[in-house]
Motif scaffolding. Structure first.
Motif, mmCIF file in Angstrom:
data_model
loop_
_atom_site.group_PDB
_atom_site.id
_atom_site.type_symbol
_atom_site.label_atom_id
_atom_site.label_comp_id
_atom_site.label_asym_id
_atom_site.label_seq_id
_atom_site.Cartn_x
_atom_site.Cartn_y
_atom_site.Cartn_z
ATOM 1 N N LEU A 1 -6.854 31.789 27.144
ATOM 2 C CA LEU A 1 -6.560 30.611 27.829
ATOM 3 C C LEU A 1 -5.324 31.062 28.656
ATOM 4 C CD1 LEU A 1 -6.115 27.483 28.065
ATOM 5 C CD2 LEU A 1 -4.743 27.627 26.026
ATOM 6 N N CYS A 2 -4.400 31.869 28.011
ATOM 7 C CA CYS A 2 -3.285 32.475 28.855
ATOM 8 C C CYS A 2 -3.781 33.037 30.208
ATOM 9 C CB CYS A 2 -2.495 33.523 27.982
ATOM 10 S SG CYS A 2 -1.579 32.674 26.488
ATOM 11 N N LYS B 1 -6.460 32.788 31.793
ATOM 12 C CA LYS B 1 -7.052 31.921 32.648
ATOM 13 C C LYS B 1 -5.904 30.771 33.286
ATOM 14 C CE LYS B 1 -11.790 31.534 31.027
ATOM 15 N NZ LYS B 1 -12.626 31.834 32.044
ATOM 16 N N LEU B 2 -4.774 30.537 32.701
ATOM 17 C CA LEU B 2 -3.661 29.791 33.380
ATOM 18 C C LEU B 2 -2.673 30.568 34.069
ATOM 19 C CD1 LEU B 2 -3.074 27.669 29.966
ATOM 20 C CD2 LEU B 2 -4.147 26.866 32.167
ATOM 21 N N GLY B 3 -2.712 31.932 33.622
ATOM 22 C CA GLY B 3 -1.957 32.899 34.633
ATOM 23 C C GLY B 3 -0.467 32.906 33.929
ATOM 24 N N ILE B 4 -0.662 32.802 32.491
ATOM 25 C CA ILE B 4 0.757 32.896 31.698
ATOM 26 C C ILE B 4 0.894 33.841 30.655
ATOM 27 C CG2 ILE B 4 1.571 30.280 32.384
ATOM 28 C CD1 ILE B 4 0.674 29.753 29.700
ATOM 29 N N LEU C 1 3.031 30.635 26.622
ATOM 30 C CA LEU C 1 2.361 29.437 25.738
ATOM 31 C C LEU C 1 3.185 28.946 24.850
ATOM 32 C CD1 LEU C 1 -0.284 27.923 25.886
ATOM 33 C CD2 LEU C 1 -1.237 29.834 24.605
ATOM 34 N N SER D 1 -0.173 22.760 27.768
ATOM 35 C CA SER D 1 -0.703 23.479 28.655
ATOM 36 C C SER D 1 -1.709 22.863 29.771
ATOM 37 C CB SER D 1 -1.659 24.917 27.971
ATOM 38 O OG SER D 1 -2.475 24.453 27.325
ATOM 39 N N GLY D 2 -1.726 21.575 29.543
ATOM 40 C CA GLY D 2 -2.551 20.772 30.421
ATOM 41 C C GLY D 2 -3.968 20.998 30.365
ATOM 42 N N CYS D 3 -4.350 21.107 28.933
ATOM 43 C CA CYS D 3 -5.784 21.380 28.575
ATOM 44 C C CYS D 3 -6.195 20.344 27.588
ATOM 45 C CB CYS D 3 -6.167 22.690 27.966
ATOM 46 S SG CYS D 3 -5.687 24.024 29.150
#
Length: 71
Positions: free
Chosen positions: A10-11, A13-16, A21, A53-55
């Motif tokens: 997830l991180c 893919k989110l670029g964080i 997170l 995280s907007g998911c």
């Protein structure tokens, strides 16, 4: 796949970072890291991480006949 592995993906893919997170979900980077090592996230915590995280977190059991038992 473990929850920690899913969170790492997830991180990416989110670029964080994983630390970011953790901060987004209201935990210190150290506390979040410990939870990842112990694999000790509750469903409510996973929902909070997803929301922060907007998911969207979807947790369900799927029976062999395709029927789902959702939270």
């Amino acid at each position: 796949m473990s929850v920690s592995e899913q969170l790492k993906i997830l991180c990416v893919k989110l670029g964080i970072s994983v630390s970011e997170l953790g901060r987004l979900s209201g935990k210190s980077p150290q506390a979040f890291s410990q939870k990842m090592k112990r694999e000790s996230f509750t469903v409510d915590e996973l929902k909070k991480i997803a929301e922060a995280s907007g998911c969207k977190y979807i947790g369900a059991f799927e029976l062999p006949n395709g029927e789902k038992v959702e939270y």
